[in-house]
Design a protein around this motif. Structure first.
Motif, PDB file in Angstrom:
ATOM      1  N   CYS A 181       0.857  -1.184   0.000  1.00  0.00           N
ATOM      2  CA  CYS A 181       0.000   0.000   0.000  1.00  0.00           C
ATOM      3  C   CYS A 181       0.890   1.230   0.000  1.00  0.00           C
ATOM      4  O   CYS A 181       1.644   1.457   0.940  1.00  0.00           O
ATOM      5  CB  CYS A 181      -0.889   0.012   1.229  1.00  0.00           C
ATOM      6  N   GLU A 213      -0.187   4.374  -0.063  1.00  0.00           N
ATOM      7  CA  GLU A 213      -0.786   5.355   0.839  1.00  0.00           C
ATOM      8  C   GLU A 213      -1.901   4.686   1.625  1.00  0.00           C
ATOM      9  O   GLU A 213      -2.435   3.653   1.215  1.00  0.00           O
ATOM     10  CB  GLU A 213      -1.355   6.531   0.034  1.00  0.00           C
ATOM     11  N   ARG A 234      -4.940   5.291   1.857  1.00  0.00           N
ATOM     12  CA  ARG A 234      -6.184   5.125   1.096  1.00  0.00           C
ATOM     13  C   ARG A 234      -6.169   3.867   0.220  1.00  0.00           C
ATOM     14  O   ARG A 234      -7.191   3.478  -0.325  1.00  0.00           O
ATOM     15  CB  ARG A 234      -6.438   6.350   0.226  1.00  0.00           C
ATOM     16  N   ASP A 235      -5.012   3.224   0.077  1.00  0.00           N
ATOM     17  CA  ASP A 235      -4.878   2.053  -0.774  1.00  0.00           C
ATOM     18  C   ASP A 235      -5.193   0.742  -0.061  1.00  0.00           C
ATOM     19  O   ASP A 235      -5.038  -0.325  -0.650  1.00  0.00           O
ATOM     20  CB  ASP A 235      -3.460   1.971  -1.344  1.00  0.00           C
ATOM     21  N   HIS A 267      -7.958  -1.297   2.857  1.00  0.00           N
ATOM     22  CA  HIS A 267      -9.297  -1.200   3.446  1.00  0.00           C
ATOM     23  C   HIS A 267      -9.286  -0.877   4.930  1.00  0.00           C
ATOM     24  O   HIS A 267     -10.255  -0.363   5.458  1.00  0.00           O
ATOM     25  CB  HIS A 267     -10.097  -2.474   3.183  1.00  0.00           C
ATOM     26  N   PRO A 289      -6.430   0.824   7.122  1.00  0.00           N
ATOM     27  CA  PRO A 289      -5.063   1.312   7.324  1.00  0.00           C
ATOM     28  C   PRO A 289      -4.626   1.365   8.786  1.00  0.00           C
ATOM     29  O   PRO A 289      -3.453   1.139   9.073  1.00  0.00           O
ATOM     30  CB  PRO A 289      -5.074   2.708   6.704  1.00  0.00           C
TER      31      PRO A 289
END
Length: 183
Positions: free
Chosen positions: A152, A154, A156-157, A159, A161
């Protein structure tokens, strides 16, 4: 050229869930698939041909039902390269490349790091793959690497974080690698 990458998490299951309808509707020129989890002989290749992808190339892991990558294309590539020539990578069926004129398109499925042993394997793979790609770019400067990086870039990448911030795929060393790689 419209190119799409898709981790299907099992091509046979994806077909049952409407993959071919999606493929026809989206109609990319080239599709890079990851985690196909099937051998070519387990598939009805006419389904892909009927969907407009006469040229389809499958590179499966030696272990049945595990990883694997593929490239589907509407036009015939000039060349197809199965694997990297690096045995431990190729054993798991993680890289396939198709060349179209001056453009090389690779479908790549980076290992996940589900435990410490696999994380060490993933980090070694990342280092060796980077060296491989750097060498490949000398002869194929228009190289496009698509796939599932299992990283990931970031928050936002992913589900979840917050809950997954300390697991493989979201570690700073991996995020640094992907950041350098995609720039």
């Amino acid at each position: 050229m419209k190119i799409i990458s898709y981790n299907v998490n099992g091509i046979r299951a994806a077909i049952r869930k409407g993959f071919l309808d999606w493929l026809v509707a989206v109609s990319p020129d080239v599709v890079c698939l990851q985690e196909i989890k099937a051998n070519e002989e387990q598939l009805d290749l006419t389904l892909f041909e009927e969907a407009g992808y006469k040229y389809n190339y499958w590179y499966s892991a030696q272990k049945k039902g595990y990883s694997g990558v593929a490239i589907l294309s509407k036009t015939k590539p000039d060349a197809v390269v199965f694997g990297t020539g690096i045995e431990y990578m190729d054993f798991e069926g993680r890289n396939i490349r198709a060349d179209f004129g001056e453009v090389s398109i690779m479908s790549m499925y980076l290992p996940s790091g589900t435990n410490i042993e696999r994380l060490e394997h993933k980090l070694m793979y990342m280092a060796d793959f980077r060296q491989y790609v750097d060498g490949l770019k000398k002869t194929n400067p228009n190289l496009i690497v698509l796939g599932d990086y299992n990283i990931c870039h970031e928050a936002r990448d992913i589900h979840n974080p917050i809950g997954l911030k300390n697991v493989s795929g979201f570690l700073p060393i991996e995020r640094e690698w992907i950041g350098d790689f995609i720039d």
